[in-house]
Design a protein around this motif. Sequence first.
Motif, PDB file in Angstrom:
ATOM      1  N   THR A  28       0.840  -1.309  -0.047  1.00 17.85           N
ATOM      2  CA  THR A  28       0.259   0.160  -0.033  1.00 17.85           C
ATOM      3  C   THR A  28       0.630   1.240  -0.123  1.00 17.85           C
ATOM      4  O   THR A  28       2.073   1.294   0.501  1.00 17.85           O
ATOM      5  N   ASP A  29       0.296   2.336  -0.476  1.00 21.42           N
ATOM      6  CA  ASP A  29       1.058   3.660  -0.562  1.00 21.42           C
ATOM      7  C   ASP A  29       1.445   4.076   0.841  1.00 21.42           C
ATOM      8  O   ASP A  29       2.615   4.578   1.051  1.00 21.42           O
ATOM      9  N   ILE A  30       0.619   3.586   2.002  1.00 20.33           N
ATOM     10  CA  ILE A  30       0.983   4.231   3.184  1.00 20.33           C
ATOM     11  C   ILE A  30       2.027   3.219   3.820  1.00 20.33           C
ATOM     12  O   ILE A  30       2.880   4.090   4.573  1.00 20.33           O
ATOM     13  N   PHE A  31       2.055   2.111   3.252  1.00 12.22           N
ATOM     14  CA  PHE A  31       3.253   1.273   3.794  1.00 12.22           C
ATOM     15  C   PHE A  31       4.607   1.859   3.444  1.00 12.22           C
ATOM     16  O   PHE A  31       5.530   2.071   4.035  1.00 12.22           O
ATOM     17  N   GLN A  32       4.444   2.046   2.119  1.00 11.00           N
ATOM     18  CA  GLN A  32       5.719   2.712   1.284  1.00 11.00           C
ATOM     19  C   GLN A  32       6.304   3.924   2.071  1.00 11.00           C
ATOM     20  O   GLN A  32       7.367   4.326   2.351  1.00 11.00           O
ATOM     21  N   ALA A  33       5.220   5.004   2.439  1.00  8.79           N
ATOM     22  CA  ALA A  33       5.617   6.226   3.026  1.00  8.79           C
ATOM     23  C   ALA A  33       5.996   6.192   4.352  1.00  8.79           C
ATOM     24  O   ALA A  33       6.861   6.806   4.690  1.00  8.79           O
ATOM     25  N   GLU A  34       5.343   4.927   5.034  1.00  9.10           N
ATOM     26  CA  GLU A  34       5.654   4.753   6.440  1.00  9.10           C
ATOM     27  C   GLU A  34       6.877   4.386   6.684  1.00  9.10           C
ATOM     28  O   GLU A  34       7.878   4.479   7.341  1.00  9.10           O
ATOM     29  N   SER A  35       7.496   3.435   5.479  1.00  7.14           N
ATOM     30  CA  SER A  35       8.966   2.913   5.575  1.00  7.14           C
ATOM     31  C   SER A  35       9.683   3.732   5.247  1.00  7.14           C
ATOM     32  O   SER A  35      11.054   3.735   5.910  1.00  7.14           O
ATOM     33  N   MET A  36       9.767   4.744   4.410  1.00  6.18           N
ATOM     34  CA  MET A  36      10.581   5.633   3.807  1.00  6.18           C
ATOM     35  C   MET A  36      10.554   6.644   5.061  1.00  6.18           C
ATOM     36  O   MET A  36      11.771   7.191   5.332  1.00  6.18           O
ATOM     37  N   PHE A  37       9.791   6.939   5.773  1.00  5.19           N
ATOM     38  CA  PHE A  37       9.760   7.916   7.074  1.00  5.19           C
ATOM     39  C   PHE A  37      10.611   7.186   8.018  1.00  5.19           C
ATOM     40  O   PHE A  37      11.299   7.866   8.716  1.00  5.19           O
ATOM     41  N   THR A  38      10.430   5.892   8.280  1.00  3.93           N
ATOM     42  CA  THR A  38      11.200   5.067   9.195  1.00  3.93           C
ATOM     43  C   THR A  38      12.824   5.213   8.700  1.00  3.93           C
ATOM     44  O   THR A  38      13.742   5.374   9.573  1.00  3.93           O
ATOM     45  N   ASN A  39      12.970   5.080   7.753  1.00  2.00           N
ATOM     46  CA  ASN A  39      14.524   5.102   7.006  1.00  2.00           C
ATOM     47  C   ASN A  39      14.841   6.309   7.021  1.00  2.00           C
ATOM     48  O   ASN A  39      16.166   6.458   7.792  1.00  2.00           O
ATOM     49  N   ALA A  40      14.169   7.495   7.034  1.00  2.00           N
ATOM     50  CA  ALA A  40      14.640   8.828   7.168  1.00  2.00           C
ATOM     51  C   ALA A  40      15.120   9.228   8.851  1.00  2.00           C
ATOM     52  O   ALA A  40      16.168   9.488   9.151  1.00  2.00           O
ATOM     53  N   VAL A  41      13.939   8.685   9.807  1.00  2.00           N
ATOM     54  CA  VAL A  41      14.479   8.802  10.920  1.00  2.00           C
ATOM     55  C   VAL A  41      15.631   8.147  11.484  1.00  2.00           C
ATOM     56  O   VAL A  41      16.480   8.414  12.292  1.00  2.00           O
ATOM     57  N   GLN A  42      15.562   6.911  10.961  1.00  2.00           N
ATOM     58  CA  GLN A  42      17.011   5.845  11.282  1.00  2.00           C
ATOM     59  C   GLN A  42      18.182   6.733  10.919  1.00  2.00           C
ATOM     60  O   GLN A  42      19.214   6.485  11.546  1.00  2.00           O
ATOM     61  N   ILE A  43      18.149   7.234   9.581  1.00  2.00           N
ATOM     62  CA  ILE A  43      19.626   7.825   9.304  1.00  2.00           C
ATOM     63  C   ILE A  43      19.934   9.085  10.110  1.00  2.00           C
ATOM     64  O   ILE A  43      20.871   9.582  10.380  1.00  2.00           O
ATOM     65  N   LEU A  44      18.785   9.952  10.257  1.00  2.00           N
ATOM     66  CA  LEU A  44      18.878  10.936  10.973  1.00  2.00           C
ATOM     67  C   LEU A  44      19.316  10.878  12.600  1.00  2.00           C
ATOM     68  O   LEU A  44      20.131  11.834  13.187  1.00  2.00           O
ATOM     69  N   GLU A  45      19.130   9.646  13.048  1.00  2.00           N
ATOM     70  CA  GLU A  45      19.509   9.119  14.269  1.00  2.00           C
ATOM     71  C   GLU A  45      21.134   9.274  14.305  1.00  2.00           C
ATOM     72  O   GLU A  45      21.823   9.603  15.210  1.00  2.00           O
ATOM     73  N   GLN A  46      21.422   8.629  13.231  1.00  2.00           N
ATOM     74  CA  GLN A  46      23.036   8.602  13.285  1.00  2.00           C
ATOM     75  C   GLN A  46      23.635  10.064  13.215  1.00  2.00           C
ATOM     76  O   GLN A  46      24.640  10.230  13.792  1.00  2.00           O
TER      77      GLN A  46
END
Length: 849
Positions: free
Chosen positions: A352-370
Amino acid sequence: MLLFFALGLLVHFVFFASIFDIYFTSPLVHGMTPQFTPLPPPARRLVLFVADGLRADALYELDENGNSRAPFIRNIIMHEGSWGVSHTRVPTESRPGHVALIAGFYEDVSAVAKGWKENPVEFDSLFNESKYTWSWGSPDILPMFAKGASGDHVYTYSYDSKRQDFGAQDATKLDTWVFDNVKDFFHHARNNQSLLSKINEEKIVFFLHLLGIDTNGHAHRPSSRDYKDNIKKVDDGVKEIVSMFNHFYGNDGKTTFIFTSDHGMTDWGSHGAGHPSETLTPLVTWGAGIKYPQRVSAQQFDDTFLKEWRLENWKRLDVNQADIAPLMSSLIGVPFPLNSVGILPVDYLNNTDIFQAESMFTNAVQILEQFKVKMTQKKEATLPFLFTPFKSLSDSKQFDILRKARSYIKDRKFDEAVSLCKELIHLALKGLSYYHTYDRFFLGINIAIGFVGWISYASLLIIKSHSNLIRGVSKEVKKPSHFLPCSFVAIGILVALFLLIQACPWTYYVYCLLPVPIWYAVLREFQVIQDLVTSLLTYPLSHFVGYLLVFTLGIEVLVLSFFYRYMLTVGLTAFAGWPFLTRLWTRAKVTSLSWTFFSLLLAVFPLMPVVGRKPDISLVMGAGLLVLLLSLYVVTSLTKRKDSFIKEELLVHLLQVLSTVLSMYVVYSTQSSLLKKQGLPLTNQIISWATLASSLIVPLLSSPALFQRLFSILLSLMSTYLLLSTGFDLASVYCFLTVFSPFMMGSLMMWKILIPFVLVMCAFEAVQLTTQLSSKSLFLIVLVISDIMALHFFFLVKDYGSWLDIGTSISHYVIVMSMTIFLVFLNGLAQLLTTKKLRLCGKPKSHLM
């Protein structure tokens, strides 16, 4: 003299090591919070196939009959899944490639030097985040992920390392072993309730490491039938494993399959650098959560592969190798690896589009944490008034982007949310790079100051001890002053306090404090500097400028020769004309003509094409034959001088001639045995190692007379060199061993490179002995020239552009610095080989003039 060499060696070791601290420090940080997509994942389990050493073109292209070498995988591309090219980075080796695939970050080059089986730094991985992981394959790859995992949930099954034999009869057996053991594992699970319950859990991974293709590529080249047939065997094996999984899990549609490679391989069977054949690897995905094939009418890429592969109408989705880690994490719903810098390729996801958006948001937060952890670490270790933050991603901008992205998701503007998250990821990655290289300029300046100081000190020693430039200048003896040492002690204390306040690592103290004693030593020679300036002021300006110009041009020619081989021809041609510009032509015409002839002959070689990458044993045998003819001529000439050539020395030379013959035999028979897939004969292996071991001892048994000793050194080292001349890669060590052993193979290849330098240094030592010139002054001149070249390459090191350019720029510096360090050892080795006599009885003797 010995103390000076020891200090020089220490200084150059520091200069050499600095490049790794400046450019090759680990990018990893710790202390981040795990991030995972808060929605149910599409897959319960993931199967990862990694075909080690498989090039993208070797898998995708059609053979001469228009058929695919991997029909099952090609069918997947056309009817079941998504595909593309995975772009790897240097070094294109197995360990960094697997770390990028499974952990999502690009390991630095220094990790390769620390071993394939151990973890130089702790890092998180997909396996660590999974509930269970089962892996089968090479003992060089699997243990590093099991050891780095927290808990006891990563299981490994490896074959014996002796199976990794480049001379084996059939390297495809490595892959067959993996496929057979996976089948046995699932068969056993049906009768083991504990195991059965584990493999029916969610968030589990099965990893199949397939080494046969890489082994056949090294042994027979990627263009060989063995390499191509191995691809077909792997394709058949993958087909069987996929069928078994579907049957075992009742076709529940909850399994994701990923097929890729850690790196490619050059046409001549090597990898490690940045050639496209090494960096372009295949990526084929299918199963749960993966998009079905997308038919398109046209695609825009910078290459012509689509047409060559006849895949123009199937959408190609390229990724960076590290992007595969977040893709796999997203598919089975585990936290993204904490150190991952991969960007989730959402175009692969069939959800779903929401799954893709949430996954990308998670990816962004994970790299931002570093990014946040890296910034905090650097800020705490830097004085407040010296800290310069990464302005493109301030705290307020981070908050605004995250708030806006969350708002887009809430308003179901998923495309906008994905785009905004990608923007945040790119900014965070730039910020990570900024803080990772924060001290690079500071350290670089200190190393450069140390370099200039050392070059100045060595130059002053040459002028002071071995030049008549300042002899005519009067010298006044002055009382020693305490001002200079006290000043430098104060400077050293201030530098140390500055570093201490900022909690810098101990290596920073070495790089920043080293220039202090070096420049103190330079300024201690103030009287020499003053006399030098005085002498130069009385020297004709035109002569001074002329000599300086010649010296500068000579250095630049040597530097440019690393980029353009023909520059060596320019330099050698200039050398050829040197006797005609001096009085030597009138005093020794024969010597002058000989010098000119051999210089011009040598100048031809840089203009000749590079020898082909395929082994040419005829060239090796031809070189051996020339050595035999030369040796027979010399031995015949020496036997006529009965007064200076005794039976013992004749026996030594005859043994060396026999060693050359044996080396030729070993090269020929080993090549023949490997072509027949019969492996490396034990007799050949024993002869090879015995020849290597004796190559530095036998010359010491020969006559100490200079010419005879040089001849003996040439014969001994040429026997070893012939054994190491069967290729331009790992094939060059096949006379010694064929079972994979990276450090042993690397050491042998390094010795092959050093043999010509040893011969040159021995000739250099002979020049010193015959001319009675100071060995210290000659060595210092060579050292100064090498250091000036190294300083050039230090400033030419790149961390941008193509990976091939980056790797080449670093390798230039490493090569020159390595040679500078080795010069010290080689100088001592050359003195030993040319001046010492080892007698089986009695006392050792030195050289005779």
